[in-house]
Design a protein around this motif. Structure first.
Motif, PDB file in Angstrom:
ATOM      1  N   ASN A 154       0.798  -1.217   0.136  1.00  0.00           N
ATOM      2  CA  ASN A 154       0.021  -0.019   0.022  1.00  0.00           C
ATOM      3  C   ASN A 154       0.936   1.267  -0.101  1.00  0.00           C
ATOM      4  O   ASN A 154       0.509   2.201  -0.555  1.00  0.00           O
ATOM      5  N   ALA A 155       2.002   1.157   0.738  1.00  0.00           N
ATOM      6  CA  ALA A 155       2.736   2.533   0.841  1.00  0.00           C
ATOM      7  C   ALA A 155       3.393   2.847  -0.439  1.00  0.00           C
ATOM      8  O   ALA A 155       3.558   3.718  -0.706  1.00  0.00           O
ATOM      9  N   VAL A 156       3.599   1.772  -1.281  1.00  0.00           N
ATOM     10  CA  VAL A 156       3.989   2.021  -2.723  1.00  0.00           C
ATOM     11  C   VAL A 156       2.905   2.258  -3.810  1.00  0.00           C
ATOM     12  O   VAL A 156       2.845   3.301  -4.269  1.00  0.00           O
ATOM     13  N   LYS A 157       1.665   1.527  -3.509  1.00  0.00           N
ATOM     14  CA  LYS A 157       0.495   1.638  -4.485  1.00  0.00           C
ATOM     15  C   LYS A 157       0.038   3.177  -4.338  1.00  0.00           C
ATOM     16  O   LYS A 157      -0.249   3.803  -5.478  1.00  0.00           O
ATOM     17  N   TYR A 158       0.065   3.648  -3.019  1.00  0.00           N
ATOM     18  CA  TYR A 158      -0.595   4.941  -3.011  1.00  0.00           C
ATOM     19  C   TYR A 158       0.487   6.000  -2.806  1.00  0.00           C
ATOM     20  O   TYR A 158       0.344   6.843  -1.780  1.00  0.00           O
TER      21      TYR A 158
ATOM     22  N   ILE B  91       0.332   9.465  -0.764  1.00  0.00           N
ATOM     23  CA  ILE B  91      -0.570  10.606  -0.894  1.00  0.00           C
ATOM     24  C   ILE B  91      -1.698  10.937   0.449  1.00  0.00           C
ATOM     25  O   ILE B  91      -2.207  11.791   0.473  1.00  0.00           O
ATOM     26  N   GLY B  92      -1.373   9.926   1.617  1.00  0.00           N
ATOM     27  CA  GLY B  92      -2.261  10.279   2.798  1.00  0.00           C
ATOM     28  C   GLY B  92      -3.676   9.959   2.583  1.00  0.00           C
ATOM     29  O   GLY B  92      -4.101   9.548   1.434  1.00  0.00           O
ATOM     30  N   ILE B  93      -4.280  10.071   3.729  1.00  0.00           N
ATOM     31  CA  ILE B  93      -5.637   9.571   4.025  1.00  0.00           C
ATOM     32  C   ILE B  93      -6.539  10.604   4.575  1.00  0.00           C
ATOM     33  O   ILE B  93      -6.104  11.006   5.825  1.00  0.00           O
TER      34      ILE B  93
ATOM     35  N   PHE C 271     -14.099  -4.208   2.038  1.00  0.00           N
ATOM     36  CA  PHE C 271     -14.215  -3.654   0.661  1.00  0.00           C
ATOM     37  C   PHE C 271     -13.873  -2.135   0.507  1.00  0.00           C
ATOM     38  O   PHE C 271     -14.167  -1.529  -0.355  1.00  0.00           O
ATOM     39  N   TYR C 272     -13.795  -1.184   1.629  1.00  0.00           N
ATOM     40  CA  TYR C 272     -13.446   0.058   1.543  1.00  0.00           C
ATOM     41  C   TYR C 272     -12.352   0.323   0.798  1.00  0.00           C
ATOM     42  O   TYR C 272     -11.156  -0.033   0.836  1.00  0.00           O
ATOM     43  N   ARG C 273     -12.650   1.343   0.030  1.00  0.00           N
ATOM     44  CA  ARG C 273     -11.562   1.927  -0.995  1.00  0.00           C
ATOM     45  C   ARG C 273     -11.779   3.460  -1.066  1.00  0.00           C
ATOM     46  O   ARG C 273     -12.976   3.910  -0.945  1.00  0.00           O
ATOM     47  N   VAL C 274     -10.809   4.282  -0.920  1.00  0.00           N
ATOM     48  CA  VAL C 274     -11.020   5.671  -0.885  1.00  0.00           C
ATOM     49  C   VAL C 274     -11.305   5.968  -2.402  1.00  0.00           C
ATOM     50  O   VAL C 274     -10.909   5.656  -3.259  1.00  0.00           O
TER      51      VAL C 274
ATOM     52  N   LYS D 243      -4.942  -0.841  -8.689  1.00  0.00           N
ATOM     53  CA  LYS D 243      -5.808  -1.903  -8.647  1.00  0.00           C
ATOM     54  C   LYS D 243      -5.984  -2.456  -6.959  1.00  0.00           C
ATOM     55  O   LYS D 243      -4.975  -2.118  -6.278  1.00  0.00           O
ATOM     56  N   GLY D 244      -7.074  -2.879  -6.804  1.00  0.00           N
ATOM     57  CA  GLY D 244      -7.102  -3.331  -5.371  1.00  0.00           C
ATOM     58  C   GLY D 244      -8.709  -3.878  -4.952  1.00  0.00           C
ATOM     59  O   GLY D 244      -9.551  -3.301  -5.950  1.00  0.00           O
ATOM     60  N   LEU D 245      -9.080  -4.439  -4.036  1.00  0.00           N
ATOM     61  CA  LEU D 245     -10.064  -5.067  -3.705  1.00  0.00           C
ATOM     62  C   LEU D 245     -10.787  -4.430  -2.384  1.00  0.00           C
ATOM     63  O   LEU D 245     -11.789  -4.695  -2.175  1.00  0.00           O
ATOM     64  N   GLY D 246     -10.101  -3.520  -1.862  1.00  0.00           N
ATOM     65  CA  GLY D 246     -10.632  -3.107  -0.334  1.00  0.00           C
ATOM     66  C   GLY D 246     -10.480  -4.213   0.497  1.00  0.00           C
ATOM     67  O   GLY D 246     -11.231  -4.030   1.759  1.00  0.00           O
ATOM     68  N   LEU D 247      -9.673  -5.029   0.399  1.00  0.00           N
ATOM     69  CA  LEU D 247      -9.584  -6.080   1.526  1.00  0.00           C
ATOM     70  C   LEU D 247      -8.338  -6.222   2.169  1.00  0.00           C
ATOM     71  O   LEU D 247      -8.457  -6.749   3.478  1.00  0.00           O
ATOM     72  N   GLY D 248      -7.146  -5.508   1.936  1.00  0.00           N
ATOM     73  CA  GLY D 248      -5.827  -5.468   2.323  1.00  0.00           C
ATOM     74  C   GLY D 248      -5.805  -4.998   3.763  1.00  0.00           C
ATOM     75  O   GLY D 248      -5.399  -5.937   4.615  1.00  0.00           O
ATOM     76  N   LEU D 249      -6.288  -3.917   4.026  1.00  0.00           N
ATOM     77  CA  LEU D 249      -6.453  -3.330   5.496  1.00  0.00           C
ATOM     78  C   LEU D 249      -7.501  -4.078   6.277  1.00  0.00           C
ATOM     79  O   LEU D 249      -7.246  -4.328   7.638  1.00  0.00           O
ATOM     80  N   TYR D 250      -8.485  -4.466   5.700  1.00  0.00           N
ATOM     81  CA  TYR D 250      -9.646  -5.173   6.682  1.00  0.00           C
ATOM     82  C   TYR D 250      -8.753  -6.513   7.105  1.00  0.00           C
ATOM     83  O   TYR D 250      -8.862  -6.886   8.305  1.00  0.00           O
ATOM     84  N   TYR D 251      -8.006  -7.441   6.192  1.00  0.00           N
ATOM     85  CA  TYR D 251      -7.096  -8.390   6.465  1.00  0.00           C
ATOM     86  C   TYR D 251      -6.256  -7.840   7.672  1.00  0.00           C
ATOM     87  O   TYR D 251      -6.330  -8.687   8.478  1.00  0.00           O
TER      88      TYR D 251
ATOM     89  N   THR E 149       1.100   6.892   8.554  1.00  0.00           N
ATOM     90  CA  THR E 149       2.043   6.034   9.369  1.00  0.00           C
ATOM     91  C   THR E 149       0.761   5.008   9.977  1.00  0.00           C
ATOM     92  O   THR E 149       0.164   5.292  10.701  1.00  0.00           O
ATOM     93  N   PHE E 150       1.203   3.659   9.763  1.00  0.00           N
ATOM     94  CA  PHE E 150       0.517   2.555  10.384  1.00  0.00           C
ATOM     95  C   PHE E 150       1.237   2.133  11.333  1.00  0.00           C
ATOM     96  O   PHE E 150       2.530   1.869  11.073  1.00  0.00           O
ATOM     97  N   THR E 151       0.630   2.078  12.607  1.00  0.00           N
ATOM     98  CA  THR E 151       1.527   1.225  13.914  1.00  0.00           C
ATOM     99  C   THR E 151       0.679   0.211  14.189  1.00  0.00           C
ATOM    100  O   THR E 151      -0.337   0.298  14.707  1.00  0.00           O
TER     101      THR E 151
HETATM  102  P1  ADP Z   1      -6.749  -1.869  -1.537  1.00  0.00           P
HETATM  103  O1  ADP Z   1      -5.438  -1.544  -1.509  1.00  0.00           O
HETATM  104  O2  ADP Z   1      -6.896  -3.074  -2.292  1.00  0.00           O
HETATM  105  O3  ADP Z   1      -7.835  -1.008  -2.197  1.00  0.00           O
HETATM  106  P2  ADP Z   1      -6.983  -1.638   1.399  1.00  0.00           P
HETATM  107  O4  ADP Z   1      -7.730  -2.413   2.011  1.00  0.00           O
HETATM  108  O5  ADP Z   1      -5.268  -2.159   1.261  1.00  0.00           O
HETATM  109  O6  ADP Z   1      -7.174  -2.051  -0.104  1.00  0.00           O
HETATM  110  O7  ADP Z   1      -6.728  -0.283   1.529  1.00  0.00           O
HETATM  111  C1  ADP Z   1      -8.130   0.627   1.307  1.00  0.00           C
HETATM  112  C2  ADP Z   1      -8.007   2.032   0.822  1.00  0.00           C
HETATM  113  O8  ADP Z   1      -7.043   2.435   1.730  1.00  0.00           O
HETATM  114  C3  ADP Z   1      -7.084   1.986  -0.333  1.00  0.00           C
HETATM  115  O9  ADP Z   1      -7.929   1.802  -1.697  1.00  0.00           O
HETATM  116  C4  ADP Z   1      -6.467   3.206  -0.496  1.00  0.00           C
HETATM  117  O10 ADP Z   1      -7.252   4.285  -0.781  1.00  0.00           O
HETATM  118  C5  ADP Z   1      -6.133   3.507   1.194  1.00  0.00           C
HETATM  119  N1  ADP Z   1      -4.701   3.184   1.395  1.00  0.00           N
HETATM  120  C6  ADP Z   1      -4.427   2.131   2.107  1.00  0.00           C
HETATM  121  N2  ADP Z   1      -3.054   2.412   2.499  1.00  0.00           N
HETATM  122  C7  ADP Z   1      -2.887   3.744   2.273  1.00  0.00           C
HETATM  123  C8  ADP Z   1      -1.596   4.313   2.236  1.00  0.00           C
HETATM  124  N3  ADP Z   1      -0.426   3.764   2.870  1.00  0.00           N
HETATM  125  N4  ADP Z   1      -1.586   5.560   1.815  1.00  0.00           N
HETATM  126  C9  ADP Z   1      -2.731   6.185   1.408  1.00  0.00           C
HETATM  127  N5  ADP Z   1      -3.877   5.386   1.131  1.00  0.00           N
HETATM  128  C10 ADP Z   1      -3.772   4.243   1.366  1.00  0.00           C
END
Ligand code: ADP
Length: 457
Positions: A356-360, A386-388, A400-403, A412-420, A443-445
């Motif tokens: 995620n740190a790389v994707k976003y 890009i921050g949240i 399933f939540y995605r910004v 790409k993503g399913l909104g499952l990563g952080l849920y998991y 910052t995720f801790t």
């Molecule tokens: P996915 O990456 O598959 O969409 P995640 O559950 O991992 O699903 O993340 C949910 C949403 O949180 C992402 O769609 C993204 O918008 C936001 N997000 C997660 N990690 C980051 C991050 N490090 N920086 C910015 N946005 C993030």
């Protein structure tokens, strides 16, 4: 659209209910007021009859004589306002003299208070006289005052007329009312209405609570259905890419000239294997989630050398991301080397957060990882992405939540990563915290208790 109409309809129904209840209360108030007036009026009447009884030596007699004396004096002095140019002011003075006689000679207040108390009614009131008509009589009638409705004793504007009298002597004729205003009238009426008001209020409250809950559920349902639609779109998108790559690669394997080139064939077969692995991972992830729906996550904890574990994951991640320039900075403060963790699940947690740190991230990713072990394990992963936003942070760990913003569909993503991640950390008895500002990275801790009941090493 349908939801909006039902919300508007329910809100309207609520407003109508409030109006109806308000109308009910005012009608009840009016009825209770009429009941109060009629009861107290008849009590006052009864009391004044008794007041005028022979036992009380006819208090009106002394009034009658005092009026007579005054009227004789006025008539014989020729002080007849009807014959004078400034008759009005003389009329007022005469009226006041008659009023004073009433106030001084006829005082039924104490008697009335006692009577009311005996009858179990409220004995607090103010009273006064209102002269309605006054004539001085000489040869003919001389009206001093015929309409005194405007001249009401102060503070008795809403008083009820307890008794009406007309007295006639040789030189005068007078009609007056005894007015009574009950001090606690409104309070008594409202006390009688307590049940009606409480019921009205409770009905409104119940409907309001039901309305709010229904609205809340409706919004949750709506959000869930939006998220499900997003999820299906994202999943289709995710599955399509490896499938089409496999389709293209396998059809190219049918090409005779390509089959001569051993290196190319191996390359294509690697590509198919890689895409196949990716597909399996995707499907596993979806299956995992549906298993969790029914069951709690089951962990297989074992003692893990935390430094080696993290370093190995970073190395694997670098290999996976070799086509991107990524800076990873690490920092360790370890009071203990071994921690009880589920290595497989924690690997996915770590990978999800790093990817995620790389994707976003819209620039060259710089990831700072700090690992601390004392009474608990704390892994902090800070990125320059890009921050949240604050609003999205509330839902970031939801399934399933995605910004929903900008070009997120291109990522790409399913909104499952952080849920998991959240599920696994919670299963370890830990928690995850997020600090983030749009444009300033996140910052995720992760905090996991280092239970000493598990033997280390
Ligand atoms: P996915 O990456 O598959 O969409 P995640 O559950 O991992 O699903 O993340 C949910 C949403 O949180 C992402 O769609 C993204 O918008 C936001 N997000 C997660 N990690 C980051 C991050 N490090 N920086 C910015 N946005 C993030």
């Amino acid at each position: 659209m349908k939801t909006r109409y039902s919300v508007i309809a329910s809100a309207l129904a609520l407003v109508v209910l409030v109006i109806i209840q308000y109308y009910n209360i005012s009608v009840t108030f009016q009825t209770k007021k009429e009941q109060f007036d009629s009861r107290y009026k008849s009590l006052v009447k009864q009391a004044l009859y008794d007041y005028e009884s022979p036992d009380n030596q006819f208090p009106s007699d002394s009034v009658f004589h005092a009026f007579d004396e005054l009227a004789v004096g006025l008539v014989f002095q020729g002080l007849m306002p009807c014959n004078m140019p400034d008759g009005d002011s003389l009329g007022i003075r005469i009226l006041n003299s008659f009023s004073r006689i009433l106030a001084n000679h006829r005082k039924p207040d104490n008697f009335l208070a006692g009577f009311l108390e005996e009858a179990g009614a409220d004995p607090d009131f103010r009273s006064g006289y209102q002269i309605r008509e006054l004539y001085l009589i000489d040869i003919g009638d001389c009206p001093v005052f015929t309409d005194t409705t405007e001249i009401l004793p102060a503070g008795l504007e809403d008083a009820l007329s307890g008794f009406s009298y007309t007295m006639e002597g040789n030189y005068y004729r007078i009609s007056f009312d005894y007015l009574v205003d009950f001090t606690h009238k409104t309070r008594i009426i409202y006390r009688d209405m307590v049940i009606t008001m409480v019921l009205a209020l409770v009905t409104i409250l119940i409907v309001l609570v039901i309305f709010t809950l229904t609205l809340r559920n409706m919004l949750i349902q709506q959000r869930l259905s939006e998220m499900k639609t997003d999820f299906i779109n994202n999943m289709t998108h995710e599955l399509k890419t490896p499938l089409s790559t496999i389709a293209v690669a396998s059809s190219s394997l049918g090409d005779e000239t390509l089959l001569q080139d051993r290196k190319k064939v191996i390359q294509i077969s690697d590509m198919i294997k890689k895409q196949n692995r990716h597909l399996t991972q995707l499907i596993d992830r979806i299956l995992d989630i549906s298993i969790w729906e029914k069951d709690q996550v089951r962990l297989e904890r074992k003692s893990v050398h935390i430094y080696e574990f993290i370093e190995e994951k970073i190395k694997d991640f670098r290999i996976e991301m070799q086509d991107r320039h990524i800076d990873i900075v690490t920092e360790y403060r370890l009071d203990k080397d071994y921690i009880m963790l589920d290595e497989v699940h924690m690997t996915t947690v770590f990978n999800n957060l790093l990817s995620n740190a790389v994707k976003y991230c819209e620039q060259n990713p710089v990831i700072r990882i700090s690992v601390t072990v004392n009474h608990r394990l704390a892994i902090r992963i800070r990125d320059n992405g890009i921050g949240i936003s604050r609003e999205s942070q509330k839902h970031i760990f939801d399934k399933f939540y995605r910004v929903r913003k900008g070009d997120f569909r291109t990522v790409k993503g399913l909104g499952l990563g952080l849920y998991y991640v959240n599920q696994i950390i919670t299963a370890h008895g830990g928690e995850i915290e997020l600090q983030s500002n749009p444009g300033k990275g996140s910052t995720f801790t992760i905090y996991i208790p280092t239970d000493d009941e598990y033997p280390a090493g």
